[in-house]
Write a protein that holds these residues in place. Structure first.
Motif, PDB file in Angstrom:
ATOM      1  N   PHE A 129     -23.665  14.973  37.245  1.00  0.00           N
ATOM      2  CA  PHE A 129     -23.573  16.049  36.264  1.00  0.00           C
ATOM      3  C   PHE A 129     -22.584  17.097  36.746  1.00  0.00           C
ATOM      4  O   PHE A 129     -22.729  17.626  37.849  1.00  0.00           O
ATOM      5  N   ASP A 130     -21.566  17.388  35.932  1.00  0.00           N
ATOM      6  CA  ASP A 130     -20.645  18.493  36.186  1.00  0.00           C
ATOM      7  C   ASP A 130     -21.327  19.754  35.671  1.00  0.00           C
ATOM      8  O   ASP A 130     -21.745  19.796  34.513  1.00  0.00           O
TER       9      ASP A 130
ATOM     10  N   VAL B 132     -20.786  19.675  41.227  1.00  0.00           N
ATOM     11  CA  VAL B 132     -21.258  18.381  40.738  1.00  0.00           C
ATOM     12  C   VAL B 132     -22.613  18.087  41.363  1.00  0.00           C
ATOM     13  O   VAL B 132     -22.777  18.196  42.576  1.00  0.00           O
ATOM     14  N   LEU B 133     -23.578  17.724  40.527  1.00  0.00           N
ATOM     15  CA  LEU B 133     -24.893  17.304  40.998  1.00  0.00           C
ATOM     16  C   LEU B 133     -24.957  15.790  40.937  1.00  0.00           C
ATOM     17  O   LEU B 133     -24.623  15.193  39.909  1.00  0.00           O
TER      18      LEU B 133
ATOM     19  N   PRO C 261     -25.421  25.606  29.864  1.00  0.00           N
ATOM     20  CA  PRO C 261     -25.230  24.704  28.734  1.00  0.00           C
ATOM     21  C   PRO C 261     -23.849  24.054  28.637  1.00  0.00           C
ATOM     22  O   PRO C 261     -23.654  23.176  27.799  1.00  0.00           O
ATOM     23  N   GLY C 262     -22.924  24.428  29.493  1.00  0.00           N
ATOM     24  CA  GLY C 262     -21.635  23.748  29.527  1.00  0.00           C
ATOM     25  C   GLY C 262     -21.653  22.520  30.418  1.00  0.00           C
ATOM     26  O   GLY C 262     -20.672  21.781  30.504  1.00  0.00           O
ATOM     27  N   SER C 263     -22.779  22.281  31.075  1.00  0.00           N
ATOM     28  CA  SER C 263     -22.907  21.132  31.975  1.00  0.00           C
ATOM     29  C   SER C 263     -22.939  19.838  31.181  1.00  0.00           C
ATOM     30  O   SER C 263     -23.415  19.799  30.050  1.00  0.00           O
ATOM     31  N   HIS C 264     -22.437  18.783  31.811  1.00  0.00           N
ATOM     32  CA  HIS C 264     -22.466  17.471  31.148  1.00  0.00           C
ATOM     33  C   HIS C 264     -22.532  16.376  32.197  1.00  0.00           C
ATOM     34  O   HIS C 264     -22.116  16.568  33.343  1.00  0.00           O
ATOM     35  N   GLY C 265     -23.097  15.234  31.799  1.00  0.00           N
ATOM     36  CA  GLY C 265     -23.183  14.094  32.705  1.00  0.00           C
ATOM     37  C   GLY C 265     -24.164  13.069  32.178  1.00  0.00           C
ATOM     38  O   GLY C 265     -24.680  13.190  31.062  1.00  0.00           O
ATOM     39  N   ILE C 266     -24.419  12.049  33.003  1.00  0.00           N
ATOM     40  CA  ILE C 266     -25.305  10.958  32.598  1.00  0.00           C
ATOM     41  C   ILE C 266     -26.255  10.583  33.726  1.00  0.00           C
ATOM     42  O   ILE C 266     -25.952  10.752  34.904  1.00  0.00           O
TER      43      ILE C 266
ATOM     44  N   ALA D 280     -25.198  17.185  27.420  1.00  0.00           N
ATOM     45  CA  ALA D 280     -23.991  17.792  26.860  1.00  0.00           C
ATOM     46  C   ALA D 280     -24.408  18.959  25.969  1.00  0.00           C
ATOM     47  O   ALA D 280     -25.374  18.838  25.209  1.00  0.00           O
ATOM     48  N   ARG D 281     -23.701  20.065  26.088  1.00  0.00           N
ATOM     49  CA  ARG D 281     -23.926  21.243  25.232  1.00  0.00           C
ATOM     50  C   ARG D 281     -25.360  21.744  25.250  1.00  0.00           C
ATOM     51  O   ARG D 281     -25.929  22.104  24.224  1.00  0.00           O
TER      52      ARG D 281
END
Length: 134
Positions: free
Chosen positions: A8-9, A55-56, A84-89, A112-113
């Protein structure tokens, strides 16, 4: 077995930063404390910085879900809420669960979002015949 692998960024906002660097630094420090408190015998959570981006990473393969899934839910939910700008899988597989799509394939949690959604994995599922022989 329960397997999980994710990245996750971490970012303040999907748009222009709203709070300023000081508030972001406070939130990152709180995330760092939460990550440092993770104590999984068969897994890990790490927060790293690359080129100024946080980055996590989360990875593990415990014999059972145990506290891992609950702690992942809490950590990822917190990050989505405060950053809330973090994103990842996060890819997950649980051979003991009858919850869809387990034990026949992977499930993917997408952040995302400020939201976390669950999606079907199109690459490694179904495990048979994609990864394993029938």
């Amino acid at each position: 077995m329960y397997k999980f692998h994710g990245w996750f960024d971490l970012a303040e906002s999907p748009g222009e930063p709203e709070w300023g660097e000081e508030k972001f630094d406070e939130l990152i420090e709180d995330v760092r404390e939460r990550v440092d408190a993770v104590d999984w015998m068969s897994g890990e959570a790490r927060l790293k910085v690359f080129n100024g981006m946080f980055v996590l990473w989360v990875n593990g393969m415990p014999n059972h879900t145990g506290v891992h899934r609950a702690e992942l839910d809490e950590l990822l939910g917190y990050i989505a809420r405060v950053l809330p700008g973090s994103h990842g899988i996060l890819y997950e597989w649980d051979e003991e669960s009858s919850e869809w799509p387990w034990p026949y394939g992977y499930r993917v949690r997408v952040m995302a979002r400020g939201e976390i959604t669950v999606r079907t994995d199109p690459f490694l599922s179904p495990l048979q015949p994609v990864v394993e022989d029938p």
